[in-house]
Enzyme design. Structure first.
Site, PDB file in Angstrom:
ATOM      1  N   CYS A  27       0.837  -1.201   0.000  1.00  0.00           N
ATOM      2  CA  CYS A  27       0.000   0.000   0.000  1.00  0.00           C
ATOM      3  C   CYS A  27       0.878   1.260   0.000  1.00  0.00           C
ATOM      4  O   CYS A  27       1.514   1.567  -0.994  1.00  0.00           O
ATOM      5  CB  CYS A  27      -0.971  -0.027   1.177  1.00  0.00           C
ATOM      6  SG  CYS A  27      -2.337   1.158   1.021  1.00  0.00           S
ATOM      7  N   HIS A 148      -3.486  -5.216  -0.260  1.00  0.00           N
ATOM      8  CA  HIS A 148      -3.026  -5.755   1.019  1.00  0.00           C
ATOM      9  C   HIS A 148      -3.004  -7.282   0.962  1.00  0.00           C
ATOM     10  O   HIS A 148      -4.037  -7.922   1.165  1.00  0.00           O
ATOM     11  CB  HIS A 148      -3.945  -5.295   2.151  1.00  0.00           C
ATOM     12  CG  HIS A 148      -3.792  -3.859   2.502  1.00  0.00           C
ATOM     13  ND1 HIS A 148      -2.944  -3.424   3.505  1.00  0.00           N
ATOM     14  CD2 HIS A 148      -4.357  -2.754   1.971  1.00  0.00           C
ATOM     15  CE1 HIS A 148      -3.011  -2.103   3.579  1.00  0.00           C
ATOM     16  NE2 HIS A 148      -3.856  -1.669   2.662  1.00  0.00           N
ATOM     17  N   GLU A 150      -1.797  -9.281   3.083  1.00  0.00           N
ATOM     18  CA  GLU A 150      -2.065  -9.829   4.418  1.00  0.00           C
ATOM     19  C   GLU A 150      -3.561  -9.868   4.729  1.00  0.00           C
ATOM     20  O   GLU A 150      -3.985 -10.512   5.695  1.00  0.00           O
ATOM     21  CB  GLU A 150      -1.308  -9.016   5.484  1.00  0.00           C
ATOM     22  CG  GLU A 150      -1.950  -7.703   5.897  1.00  0.00           C
ATOM     23  CD  GLU A 150      -1.764  -6.566   4.908  1.00  0.00           C
ATOM     24  OE1 GLU A 150      -2.121  -5.431   5.255  1.00  0.00           O
ATOM     25  OE2 GLU A 150      -1.255  -6.800   3.791  1.00  0.00           O
TER      26      GLU A 150
END
Length: 298
Positions: A27, A148, A150
């Site tokens: 990001c 993202h 994750e």
């Protein structure tokens, strides 16, 4: 950037990037690589970045869509990663495929331009509305993504795993005649917008959780904010009235329902303690324990 400058980290970070050691940006970790950004620039002018990529980050247009860009979208490779036989043995071992969706949440982007220097950095592009932007960049030791991983479930974990295991040379090769931040120029590739973007529809299972009268956390549902069962009271032979006073409406145990919704195909699970306003959510240890237990089931 101000914090990095104040702490004297700008030059050490640039030196690290130029050293050839691995860098994975997520990001803002991608956007900081650019020369500048228009975010928060109303009064101070362009906000300078690290200057690794000589392009500017700008805000999405609101002409044909609502901003920010939030949700699951595809990241399409700019160049195929298959050999001439279609065996998937191309230039890199990064596990990022066109048929997977990743989680985005941002209002600013690097627009893809086949005639700019960004072309040579672009690893994948993504479409939001009628805008095509760069969703990941790669060169030598640097890989950075706008989304993202994750928060992207198995697709994101697979990407991270492949990057950890990949040798640095598996990314775009470094031209020995160029500077560390200047990829060898590649062929000009157009990426016109499609009729529709790749935003995916998601099923989000939201569960309101609170304690019942026995002190157990249960999933409940309110009727105009009233989560207690109605008690029937007969007042006449022809009329029955309902009043509140029963037990907390119990739809099931949070962990079991989370597992059930996950198996049924829910894309996201949301557990909301509707009484957590009474104290700090960080002090709500029973609810945190429920979230941890639910995470072990999905």
């Amino acid at each position: 950037m101000d914090n990095l400058a104040t702490k004297g980290l700008l030059e050490p970070l640039r030196a690290y990037l130029a050293s050839g050691r691995p860098y994975f940006g997520i990001c803002i970790g991608m956007q900081v690589l650019f020369a500048a950004s228009t975010e928060h620039s109303d009064e101070t002018g362009l906000i300078p970045g690290l200057g690794v990529i000589p392009c500017t980050i700008d805000r999405f247009s609101t002409q044909d869509k609502s901003v920010p860009h939030i949700g699951w979208n595809r990241a399409q490779r700019l160049r195929s990663n298959t050999d001439e036989y279609g065996n998937g043995k191309g230039q890199d071992s990064i596990d990022m495929n066109d048929d997977r969706s990743y989680y985005f949440v941002h209002s600013y982007r690097a627009a893809y331009d086949p005639d700019s220097a960004l072309r040579d950095w672009t690893f994948t592009t993504t479409q939001f509305g009628q805008e095509v932007f760069v969703s990941s960049v790669a060169h030598a030791n640097i890989l950075a993504v706008q989304f993202h991983p994750e928060k992207s479930g198995p697709a994101g974990l697979s990407l991270l795993d492949s990057w950890v295991k990949a040798p640095t040379k598996s990314l775009v090769s470094l031209d020995s005649q160029s500077s560390p931040f200047s990829p060898a120029s590649k062929l000009r590739l157009e990426r016109p917008p499609a009729a529709r973007d790749g935003l995916a529809k998601r099923i989000v299972a939201c569960m309101d959780v609170r304690t019942n009268d026995q002190g157990d956390l249960v999933v409940t549902k309110g009727d105009q904010y009233d989560v207690r069962e109605k008690v029937s009271t007969t007042t006449t032979d022809t009329q029955t009235t309902l009043k509140t006073g029963g037990a907390v409406r119990n739809l099931g145990k949070p962990v079991q329902l989370a597992s059930k919704y996950y198996i049924a195909g829910a894309d996201e699970l949301c557990l909301l303690n509707i009484t957590s306003f009474r104290s700090s959510p960080l002090l709500d240890q029973p609810m945190l324990a429920v979230v941890r237990a639910a995470a072990n089931e999905v």
